[in-house]
Design an enzyme around this catalytic site. Structure first.
Site, mmCIF file in Angstrom:
data_model
loop_
_atom_site.group_PDB
_atom_site.id
_atom_site.type_symbol
_atom_site.label_atom_id
_atom_site.label_comp_id
_atom_site.label_asym_id
_atom_site.label_seq_id
_atom_site.Cartn_x
_atom_site.Cartn_y
_atom_site.Cartn_z
ATOM 1 C CB ILE A 78 -0.948 -0.011 1.223
ATOM 2 C CG1 ILE A 78 -1.923 -1.181 1.070
ATOM 3 C CG2 ILE A 78 -1.694 1.314 1.351
ATOM 4 C CD1 ILE A 78 -2.964 -1.287 2.147
ATOM 5 C CB ALA A 123 4.890 2.419 0.673
ATOM 6 C CE LYS A 124 5.813 -0.977 7.866
ATOM 7 N NZ LYS A 124 6.898 -0.146 8.428
ATOM 8 N N GLY A 125 4.065 -2.866 3.302
ATOM 9 C CA GLY A 125 3.605 -4.103 2.679
ATOM 10 C C GLY A 125 3.638 -5.230 3.668
#
Lengths: 438, 183
Positions: A78, A123-125
């Site tokens: 995201i 962001a991050k995942g």
């Protein structure tokens, strides 16, 4: 078959296990954004842009397990905002990872990068899995397939992943290799947090603790305190706490208390940090076990938090300072090395008691700053000496502290509120200056 | 004349949960953990796992610790009906920095035990099992006797709901416990 069933039962959503009840973390971040937007009198259009991540990708990641059957894991990436630059944020492997958690973390990365003014968005995942249930080969295959599936949206000038919960420099090396193989060109700059031999930066390991020490130094200068007459207590003696204690000791501060999970050491005349480090390295998480020195007593973690010191550095778990112990804290300054070590109720109590709290979003940002340096070095194909890394880290941490301090004083708000206001303001200005495409 | 009885006098002491045989439970837990490690690392047998552990291989240690955590959870849950779930958690500061920490052997196994109510009986059970595990693990690796192997934090519903102490971990963005056992 028995093992297959065991794996399935252990998989959230597939088995009989109940999810742990959790608050909606994205809602919490939205509340924070709304509160800051109101204080800034933010343009409603920009506010609504910030309330939604720019891009969300959910992927189904099939993995051939060692025993010859296929399991499909759910993964996310995201991107909250790319207004200030390419997105930046970690990838975590955990059974409870979900969209809302990743959204919340992505938004917080946008703000963290803005506070220290590095040219990144957030962001991050994550992949929903229990990495301890997987073999190294399975983790490697899962990482490579996940990378291939998020490749359309990541890139050195789009979105640069990094390690997070249950991922490490090896995971980053696999990601860099996968992208390099699929594109036919070496693309080390696709991720940060790589091993030094593969383009990682010198100084990364101590970066967060070093940043904490630098911020503490600046705080003491602003408070008109002499370093050599300042006493410090550090809770948590892992990567962050031990580096912060060591550097502050070198700077001349008197580190009078340190602790790990089982309790700590108290030496009112100042601890011998070098011998404590040696002992800690040989007895990880067992700081007190067998450690003896003249004038040094063993104390509990609770005692450390309320010990008579000038500066307290919580560098362990979340919520260590809470409503029950906040009234007893004797330090006049707190520098948050850990993420979220102070509960919101405690924060109010500390504010009423005029205790200065340097918030986590600023105090422990040294790690992301050196990740930025790793990316810069990778893009330049030119690597810095550790001294240069530390010198640039200092420049950024000192500037960021000064900006947050001055802004908070101008706005007459605590440093935590000031840091968030400054961050949101920077992102909002970038959105405004870029304009809304087309 | 009726005698005034103070509440403390009529309160029954919580019956102590005695571990049937701490030593043999510890041996079983460690054997099961080694079996788990052998399976995950595709090693032939316990001897191969032991060899890795003695060479201070961090991966084998990690899998063994996780195996121990699961089976400790199982033992606690079986012996005490108050136990609702057991989790493992990393202790130090920021997750990103755990990634860069040196991989350590002989560190502690951090567990959060979520119970209906906290009792001294469970505390004694945990302490007994920890002593036995530390002894068995030291003997296995030929080390000086470790004082403890586990760091066990017991939380109840109120701790979780009010986010007190380790109860805060379940709604944390940064420290994420992993469930290893559930009733």
């Amino acid at each position: 078959m028995e093992r297959l069933l065991e794996d399935i039962v252990a998989t959230p959503g597939l088995g009989i296990r109940e999810e742990t009840p959790r608050t909606n973390l994205w809602d919490t971040v939205l509340e924070l954004l709304d509160h800051v937007a109101m204080q800034l009198e933010l343009d409603p259009g920009i506010h609504s842009i910030l309330r939604q991540p720019e891009r969300e990708l959910t992927v189904a990641v099939p993995v051939m397990m060692d025993e010859g059957y296929i399991r499909v894991f759910t993964g996310y990436r995201i991107q909250h905002s790319s207004a200030r630059g390419p997105c930046k944020g970690g990838i975590r492997y955990h059974p409870d990872v979900d969209l809302d958690e990743v959204r919340a973390l992505a938004a917080l990365m946008t703000l963290k990068c803005a506070v220290v003014n590095i040219p990144y968005g957030g962001a991050k995942g994550g992949v929903q899995c229990d990495p301890m249930q997987l073999s190294e080969n399975e983790i490697r295959r899962m990482t490579r397939r996940y990378t291939a599936m998020i490749m359309p949206i990541i890139g050195p000038k789009r979105d640069i992943p990094a390690p997070d919960v249950n991922t490490n420099s090896q995971t980053m090396a696999w990601i860099a290799d996968t992208v390099s193989m699929l594109t036919g060109k070496t693309t080390l700059e696709i991720v940060t947090g790589k091993p030094v031999a593969l383009g990682g930066s010198l100084g990364r390991m101590e970066a967060t603790g070093r940043g904490v020490a630098m911020v503490t130094h600046e705080l003491l200068k602003r408070a008109g305190r002499d370093l050599t007459e300042t006493t410090v207590a550090v809770q948590g003696y892992g990567n962050v706490g031990s580096a912060a204690a060591t550097i502050l000791d070198h700077m001349g501060c008197k580190v009078t208390a340190v602790s790990d999970v089982n309790g700590g050491l108290w030496g009112p005349a100042g601890l011998d940090i070098a011998s404590g480090n040696w002992h800690g390295a040989n007895h990880p998480k067992r700081l007190r076990e067998g450690y003896q020195a003249p004038g040094v007593e063993h104390i509990s973690n609770a005692e450390l938090l309320t010990s008579a010191v000038d500066v307290l550095i919580p560098a362990a778990l979340e919520h260590q300072i809470h409503a029950r112990n906040a009234p007893d804290i004797r330090a006049r300054m707190i520098v948050e090395g850990a993420n979220g070590p102070t509960s919101s109720e405690a924060d109010e109590i500390l504010q009423d008691r005029n205790i200065i709290v340097v918030p986590d979003i600023l105090a422990n940002a040294g790690g992301v700053v050196v990740s930025y340096f790793e990316w810069v070095q990778n893009l330049q194909f030119f690597f810095w000496e550790e001294e240069e890394v530390n010198r640039n880290l200092k420049r950024i941490m000192v500037n960021s502290f000064e900006k947050v301090w001055d802004y908070s004083h101008e706005q007459r708000v605590p440093l935590r509120v000031g840091a968030y206001m400054l961050a949101v303001d920077k992102v909002a200005r970038a959105i405004h200056q870029r304009g809304v495409f087309p | 004349m009726t005698r005034q009885v103070r509440i403390a006098e009529v309160e029954r002491k919580t019956p102590e949960l005695l571990l049937p045989d701490a030593e043999s439970t510890a041996e079983t837990v460690i054997n099961q953990a080694m079996e788990f490690c052998a399976r995950k690392m595709r090693l032939e047998d316990h001897q191969a796992v032991l060899k890795h552990l003695q060479q201070r291989d961090a991966t084998s240690y990690k899998y063994c610790c996780y195996g121990i955590a699961r089976h400790v959870g199982d033992s606690l849950g079986t012996l005490d009906q108050n136990v609702k779930a057991v989790y493992t958690v990393d202790y130090d500061a920021t997750p990103e920095d755990i990634c860069f920490a040196r991989e350590e052997q002989m560190t502690l196994i951090h567990l959060i035990v979520w119970v209906e109510r906290k009792t001294s009986a469970l505390q004694s059970l945990v302490e007994g099992l920890d002593r036995a595990l530390a002894g068995a693990f030291s003997r296995l690796l030929g080390l000086d006797r470790l004082k403890y192997l586990l760091d066990v934090q017991i939380v109840d519903d109120a701790d979780v709901e009010k986010r007190v102490g380790y109860g805060a971990m379940f709604s944390s963005l940064y420290h994420r416990p992993i469930k290893v056992w559930e009733r």
